[in-house]
Scaffold this motif. Structure first.
Motif, PDB file in Angstrom:
ATOM      1  N   UNK A 133       1.843  -1.181 -13.879  1.00  0.00           N
ATOM      2  CA  UNK A 133       1.287   0.180 -13.860  1.00  0.00           C
ATOM      3  C   UNK A 133       1.494   0.940 -15.163  1.00  0.00           C
ATOM      4  N   UNK A 134       2.628   0.738 -15.845  1.00  0.00           N
ATOM      5  CA  UNK A 134       2.926   1.528 -17.048  1.00  0.00           C
ATOM      6  C   UNK A 134       2.773   0.727 -18.334  1.00  0.00           C
ATOM      7  N   UNK A 135       2.111  -0.415 -18.256  1.00  0.00           N
ATOM      8  CA  UNK A 135       1.946  -1.250 -19.446  1.00  0.00           C
ATOM      9  C   UNK A 135       0.579  -0.995 -20.085  1.00  0.00           C
ATOM     10  N   UNK A 136       0.399  -1.431 -21.344  1.00  0.00           N
ATOM     11  CA  UNK A 136      -0.904  -1.251 -22.015  1.00  0.00           C
ATOM     12  C   UNK A 136      -2.055  -1.971 -21.322  1.00  0.00           C
ATOM     13  N   UNK A 137      -1.755  -2.951 -20.475  1.00  0.00           N
ATOM     14  CA  UNK A 137      -2.806  -3.681 -19.771  1.00  0.00           C
ATOM     15  C   UNK A 137      -3.111  -3.113 -18.388  1.00  0.00           C
ATOM     16  N   UNK A 138      -2.472  -2.008 -18.047  1.00  0.00           N
ATOM     17  CA  UNK A 138      -2.631  -1.420 -16.728  1.00  0.00           C
ATOM     18  C   UNK A 138      -4.016  -0.807 -16.545  1.00  0.00           C
ATOM     19  N   UNK A 139      -4.492  -0.765 -15.299  1.00  0.00           N
ATOM     20  CA  UNK A 139      -5.744  -0.068 -15.002  1.00  0.00           C
ATOM     21  C   UNK A 139      -5.581   1.438 -15.197  1.00  0.00           C
ATOM     22  N   UNK A 140      -4.334   1.883 -15.327  1.00  0.00           N
ATOM     23  CA  UNK A 140      -4.058   3.308 -15.505  1.00  0.00           C
ATOM     24  C   UNK A 140      -3.808   3.685 -16.966  1.00  0.00           C
ATOM     25  N   UNK A 150     -10.744  -7.921  -9.655  1.00  0.00           N
ATOM     26  CA  UNK A 150     -10.292  -7.961 -11.042  1.00  0.00           C
ATOM     27  C   UNK A 150      -8.789  -8.163 -11.146  1.00  0.00           C
ATOM     28  N   UNK A 151      -8.070  -7.856 -10.068  1.00  0.00           N
ATOM     29  CA  UNK A 151      -6.616  -7.944 -10.090  1.00  0.00           C
ATOM     30  C   UNK A 151      -6.123  -7.964  -8.649  1.00  0.00           C
ATOM     31  N   UNK A 152      -4.807  -7.996  -8.482  1.00  0.00           N
ATOM     32  CA  UNK A 152      -4.210  -7.912  -7.151  1.00  0.00           C
ATOM     33  C   UNK A 152      -3.372  -6.652  -7.083  1.00  0.00           C
ATOM     34  N   UNK A 153      -3.064  -6.237  -5.864  1.00  0.00           N
ATOM     35  CA  UNK A 153      -2.253  -5.030  -5.707  1.00  0.00           C
ATOM     36  C   UNK A 153      -0.861  -5.238  -6.283  1.00  0.00           C
ATOM     37  N   UNK A 156       0.834  -1.195   0.000  1.00  0.00           N
ATOM     38  CA  UNK A 156       0.000   0.000   0.000  1.00  0.00           C
ATOM     39  C   UNK A 156       0.872   1.248   0.000  1.00  0.00           C
ATOM     40  N   UNK A 157       1.972   1.215   0.737  1.00  0.00           N
ATOM     41  CA  UNK A 157       2.910   2.343   0.713  1.00  0.00           C
ATOM     42  C   UNK A 157       3.510   2.505  -0.679  1.00  0.00           C
ATOM     43  N   UNK A 158       3.778   1.384  -1.340  1.00  0.00           N
ATOM     44  CA  UNK A 158       4.317   1.443  -2.702  1.00  0.00           C
ATOM     45  C   UNK A 158       3.311   2.048  -3.661  1.00  0.00           C
ATOM     46  N   UNK A 159       2.035   1.709  -3.474  1.00  0.00           N
ATOM     47  CA  UNK A 159       0.985   2.298  -4.313  1.00  0.00           C
ATOM     48  C   UNK A 159       0.914   3.805  -4.085  1.00  0.00           C
ATOM     49  N   UNK A 160       0.985   4.215  -2.833  1.00  0.00           N
ATOM     50  CA  UNK A 160       0.938   5.651  -2.517  1.00  0.00           C
ATOM     51  C   UNK A 160       2.089   6.385  -3.197  1.00  0.00           C
ATOM     52  N   UNK A 161       3.275   5.776  -3.169  1.00  0.00           N
ATOM     53  CA  UNK A 161       4.429   6.408  -3.813  1.00  0.00           C
ATOM     54  C   UNK A 161       4.268   6.426  -5.327  1.00  0.00           C
ATOM     55  N   UNK A 162       3.753   5.357  -5.891  1.00  0.00           N
ATOM     56  CA  UNK A 162       3.586   5.253  -7.345  1.00  0.00           C
ATOM     57  C   UNK A 162       2.657   6.327  -7.887  1.00  0.00           C
ATOM     58  N   UNK A 196       0.883  -2.875  -9.195  1.00  0.00           N
ATOM     59  CA  UNK A 196       2.201  -2.246  -9.067  1.00  0.00           C
ATOM     60  C   UNK A 196       3.135  -2.695 -10.186  1.00  0.00           C
ATOM     61  N   UNK A 197       3.051  -3.967 -10.561  1.00  0.00           N
ATOM     62  CA  UNK A 197       3.969  -4.492 -11.566  1.00  0.00           C
ATOM     63  C   UNK A 197       3.641  -4.066 -12.980  1.00  0.00           C
TER      64      UNK A 197
END
Length: 335
Positions: free
Chosen positions: A300-307, A290-293, A265-271, A297-298
């Motif tokens: 995050x910057x890929x085309x399959x990311x939720x972002x 739908x996914x795991x944390x 969770x701290x890693x997510x906050x930093x990301x 995190x792994x």
């Protein structure tokens, strides 16, 4: 890219863990409700348990609208919670006996923005309708005295004559007008004039302005004409780790604060640097299983990311502005 910032007292202190026992039952979304969650988009509803207050800024904003003739500016990047806070300020104003109006500039047509006269006529007509008054723009508009004077007199002689209570006027997505420089260069200084007129005009003290705008857009204005260096400015900060934990708890995801998962969770906050919308996307996906944390995190910057849509919008912004792209490159390549 993240920039170093001064730590607030809240950030400097170790965040207190949020557990189910530390939250009232009414403040946690159970799994039956979780299944009906919608993907985060737009303002957080007034009755939603997922709204996280950012103290003490919000208390300051609530106090400010009690002052006659106030001008309050809420600014932040897109999807940081400006509209959600604006809606709560307007709802609070009704409990104080004020009349409230919200004008969203996303509702204005492009052709309307391109003409100051058409835009101010739209402004006055919609202000009337939101106050449950018939529009009298056609009857009261005098083409010989100019659009800004017409707009001012419309409010003075018509709106103020019909409404005796203080009016809290919230203008959301003010940044839309930035895209139309000629209109912006007349409209924005006009708002400043209204605010300054409240200092010595009793009628104008009944108008309290709340302007919400994204900081992703800028327009050069003379300092003595801009409404952005008067009144009170509220710059919405990202969530602290403690606030991110509180939001996770309200989603019913207390397990994220236990054991090794607390580090994730701290890693997510930093990301995401505490970005409320990006946090909501992550917790929604986790709540719906739908996914795991770890996967978030792994990837995050890929085309399959939720972002991916967020990143695509950022990319489109850079691709549309070569100068901005060059500046951005300098920032990310610098020490």
């Amino acid at each position: 890219t993240r920039f170093p910032q001064m730590l607030s007292t809240e950030e400097a202190l170790p965040p207190q863990p949020v557990t189910r026992s530390s939250l009232a039952k009414s403040d946690v979304i159970d799994q039956s409700v979780a299944r009906s969650l919608t993907i985060p988009s737009g303002p957080v509803p007034l009755d939603s348990l997922l709204y996280i207050r950012r103290s003490p800024l919000e208390e300051t904003a609530f106090n400010e609208i009690c002052y006659p003739g106030c001008l309050l500016r809420i600014k932040a990047p897109r999807r940081m919670g400006k509209s959600s806070l604006l809606n709560r300020l307007l709802a609070h104003s009704t409990t104080q006996g004020y009349r409230q109006v919200k004008l969203n500039l996303n509702e204005v047509d492009t052709t309307t923005f391109r003409s100051l006269d058409r835009f101010l006529r739209w402004f006055c007509a919609n202000l009337s309708l939101k106050l449950n008054l018939p529009s009298k723009v056609d009857a009261l508009w005098d083409e010989d005295i100019g659009s800004k004077v017409n707009c001012k007199l419309y409010i003075e002689r018509y709106i103020f004559s019909k409404i005796s209570e203080p009016i809290v006027l919230g203008i959301d997505e003010l940044n839309r007008v930035f895209e139309y420089a000629p209109t912006a260069h007349d409209f924005l200084p006009m708002l400043r004039v209204w605010h300054e007129q409240s200092k010595d005009d009793l009628a104008w003290r009944n108008l309290r302005l709340v302007l919400a705008h994204a900081t992703d857009f800028y327009i050069p204005l003379k300092l003595n004409q801009s409404p952005f260096n008067v009144g009170l400015s509220i710059s919405l900060p990202p969530f602290t780790l403690a606030q991110l934990q509180e939001l996770a708890g309200r989603y019913g995801l207390e397990s994220l604060m236990q054991g090794s998962r607390a580090w994730q969770l701290k890693s997510l906050h930093y990301l995401i640097d505490g970005h409320p919308y990006l946090a909501g996307l992550a917790f929604y996906a986790l709540c719906r299983k739908q996914t795991t944390l770890n996967e978030i995190l792994g990837a995050a910057t890929t085309p399959n990311s939720i972002y991916r849509r967020h990143l695509q919008r950022c990319l489109a912004t850079l691709q549309s502005d070569l100068e901005l792209a060059c500046l951005y490159y300098q920032i990310i390549s610098a020490d």
